[in-house]
Design a protein around this motif. Sequence first.
Motif, PDB file in Angstrom:
ATOM      1  N   SER A 164       0.823  -1.210   0.000  1.00 15.93           N
ATOM      2  CA  SER A 164       0.000   0.000   0.000  1.00 15.93           C
ATOM      3  C   SER A 164       0.854   1.255   0.000  1.00 15.93           C
ATOM      4  O   SER A 164       2.015   1.241   0.406  1.00 15.93           O
ATOM      5  CB  SER A 164      -0.946   0.002   1.210  1.00 15.93           C
ATOM      6  N   THR A 165       0.261   2.357  -0.434  1.00 13.83           N
ATOM      7  CA  THR A 165       0.959   3.632  -0.567  1.00 13.83           C
ATOM      8  C   THR A 165       0.252   4.701   0.247  1.00 13.83           C
ATOM      9  O   THR A 165      -0.975   4.827   0.194  1.00 13.83           O
ATOM     10  CB  THR A 165       1.011   4.068  -2.043  1.00 13.83           C
ATOM     11  N   VAL A 166       1.039   5.479   0.998  1.00 19.11           N
ATOM     12  CA  VAL A 166       0.540   6.649   1.713  1.00 19.11           C
ATOM     13  C   VAL A 166       1.270   7.843   1.104  1.00 19.11           C
ATOM     14  O   VAL A 166       2.479   7.996   1.290  1.00 19.11           O
ATOM     15  CB  VAL A 166       0.791   6.535   3.230  1.00 19.11           C
ATOM     16  N   GLU A 167       0.541   8.678   0.378  1.00 23.25           N
ATOM     17  CA  GLU A 167       1.201   9.625  -0.523  1.00 23.25           C
ATOM     18  C   GLU A 167       0.513  10.992  -0.528  1.00 23.25           C
ATOM     19  O   GLU A 167      -0.710  11.092  -0.523  1.00 23.25           O
ATOM     20  CB  GLU A 167       1.188   9.054  -1.943  1.00 23.25           C
ATOM     21  N   ARG A 168       1.327  12.040  -0.505  1.00 20.90           N
ATOM     22  CA  ARG A 168       0.883  13.426  -0.675  1.00 20.90           C
ATOM     23  C   ARG A 168      -0.173  13.849   0.345  1.00 20.90           C
ATOM     24  O   ARG A 168      -1.092  14.605   0.040  1.00 20.90           O
ATOM     25  CB  ARG A 168       0.360  13.666  -2.097  1.00 20.90           C
ATOM     26  N   ASN A 169      -0.011  13.362   1.570  1.00 19.91           N
ATOM     27  CA  ASN A 169      -0.866  13.810   2.662  1.00 19.91           C
ATOM     28  C   ASN A 169      -0.157  14.919   3.436  1.00 19.91           C
ATOM     29  O   ASN A 169       1.079  14.975   3.465  1.00 19.91           O
ATOM     30  CB  ASN A 169      -1.191  12.643   3.588  1.00 19.91           C
ATOM     31  N   THR A 170      -0.925  15.781   4.089  1.00 24.28           N
ATOM     32  CA  THR A 170      -0.351  16.934   4.778  1.00 24.28           C
ATOM     33  C   THR A 170      -0.929  17.067   6.175  1.00 24.28           C
ATOM     34  O   THR A 170      -2.156  17.009   6.359  1.00 24.28           O
ATOM     35  CB  THR A 170      -0.633  18.230   3.999  1.00 24.28           C
ATOM     36  N   ALA A 171      -0.041  17.263   7.160  1.00 21.76           N
ATOM     37  CA  ALA A 171      -0.449  17.601   8.524  1.00 21.76           C
ATOM     38  C   ALA A 171       0.072  18.994   8.846  1.00 21.76           C
ATOM     39  O   ALA A 171       1.225  19.309   8.555  1.00 21.76           O
ATOM     40  CB  ALA A 171       0.103  16.594   9.527  1.00 21.76           C
ATOM     41  N   THR A 172      -0.760  19.807   9.449  1.00 17.87           N
ATOM     42  CA  THR A 172      -0.305  21.122   9.873  1.00 17.87           C
ATOM     43  C   THR A 172       0.762  20.989  10.946  1.00 17.87           C
ATOM     44  O   THR A 172       1.736  21.747  10.960  1.00 17.87           O
ATOM     45  CB  THR A 172      -1.484  21.946  10.421  1.00 17.87           C
ATOM     46  N   LEU A 173       0.611  20.001  11.833  1.00 14.00           N
ATOM     47  CA  LEU A 173       1.592  19.760  12.891  1.00 14.00           C
ATOM     48  C   LEU A 173       2.432  18.532  12.550  1.00 14.00           C
ATOM     49  O   LEU A 173       3.336  18.613  11.744  1.00 14.00           O
ATOM     50  CB  LEU A 173       0.893  19.614  14.239  1.00 14.00           C
ATOM     51  N   ASN A 174       2.132  17.384  13.114  1.00 13.90           N
ATOM     52  CA  ASN A 174       3.012  16.226  13.016  1.00 13.90           C
ATOM     53  C   ASN A 174       2.329  15.043  12.343  1.00 13.90           C
ATOM     54  O   ASN A 174       1.105  14.937  12.310  1.00 13.90           O
ATOM     55  CB  ASN A 174       3.509  15.806  14.409  1.00 13.90           C
ATOM     56  N   GLY A 175       3.172  14.137  11.816  1.00 12.49           N
ATOM     57  CA  GLY A 175       2.658  12.925  11.195  1.00 12.49           C
ATOM     58  C   GLY A 175       1.999  13.189   9.857  1.00 12.49           C
ATOM     59  O   GLY A 175       0.793  12.948   9.687  1.00 12.49           O
ATOM     60  N   GLY A 176       2.769  13.655   8.882  1.00 12.06           N
ATOM     61  CA  GLY A 176       2.196  13.973   7.580  1.00 12.06           C
ATOM     62  C   GLY A 176       1.514  12.788   6.924  1.00 12.06           C
ATOM     63  O   GLY A 176       0.376  12.873   6.466  1.00 12.06           O
ATOM     64  N   GLY A 177       2.220  11.647   6.864  1.00  7.08           N
ATOM     65  CA  GLY A 177       1.645  10.451   6.274  1.00  7.08           C
ATOM     66  C   GLY A 177       0.900   9.606   7.285  1.00  7.08           C
ATOM     67  O   GLY A 177      -0.305   9.380   7.167  1.00  7.08           O
ATOM     68  N   ILE A 178       1.636   9.122   8.306  1.00  9.03           N
ATOM     69  CA  ILE A 178       1.052   8.266   9.348  1.00  9.03           C
ATOM     70  C   ILE A 178       1.535   8.742  10.710  1.00  9.03           C
ATOM     71  O   ILE A 178       2.727   9.019  10.894  1.00  9.03           O
ATOM     72  CB  ILE A 178       1.471   6.792   9.165  1.00  9.03           C
TER      73      ILE A 178
END
Length: 350
Positions: free
Chosen positions: A171-185
Amino acid sequence: MKTLTRPGAVSVVVGVGLSFAVVPAGPAGAAGETHVRCNDVAGLIAAINRANSGGGRITLAPHCTYTLTTRDNADDGLPEITGNVTITGRDTTVRRAPNAAQDFRILHVAPEGRLTVNSLTISGGRLPDFAGGGIWNSGTLKLNRTAVEANRAETSGGIHNVGGQLELAGSTVERNTATLNGGGIHNGRNQLLDRPGRLTMKGGSLLKNRALNDAGGGLENLRSTAHLASVTVKGNTAPRGGGINQFAGTLRLKSTTLSGNIAVTGGGLRNSFSTASLVRSSVTRNTAITAGGGIFNENSSSVTLDAGRVVRNSPDNCSPEGSVPGCTNPTGTGTPQNSASPSKGGKGRK
């Protein structure tokens, strides 16, 4: 960093009758299986509610997009998973409508829930003031050949795994954004249940995720355990731990590559109060603005390299000098003695 634990799950269970005729979800297959017509969101919601009450398999239309325009409950586009549910597609997407008036994530697995997702794309979730833009998991979640992409939240842009068991295969976790921490997971402890998160990822990738103001561009492992095997962690960014940030956790990388990640400190990996082992894994061509282009190892932490390589990172491979046995820096590379790393306005630090 900010750890969020939802105080309670809202369970939605509709009926216990077994007649498929009352569910607007298309024809039924084998016992316990429901086929949902293309973009029949009402049918998908009804099928999840049925499966929650007694377990069941849901098959979505191939090559189809299911677009959610409103939320089912306070934070989620679909009903919370409280039973044993399997959702399968083929080149199928479930997404929040780009013009939806409400903010919500796509899926939420409650502590008692078990969800298996096969061959789906989960996209467009948005929770700017909360966690888990794509998926929140406090139970058991298995993602097979699934993409979690282009979701956004305050914490955990893609997946928020808090005290849950999270397994990703191919599986792929891609191009996600977090304002604080943990952009992908974000893989963290459920404080209410006093239970750490457990993440296992085999194959697949963490690509181009961002934690804008804190730590863990691709993955943040906070007081929990993460095992990655044959995974590519590439092109992720954060102020600290561009590829992976770990605090008070245990990390094992096997046949895994960290490359092209960027941070202020710890371009590939930042390891703090933690233990990490790299088995036949490589950390290469990552960049830090100040120190720890490959690995930034601080606060009595340990990193073990077992046939692992940390090479061609900028401005150095490992920092502080000598903190990672077997890791050497290019001649003349300086490593600051002060391990404190700057923050860009995050609401907390670890």
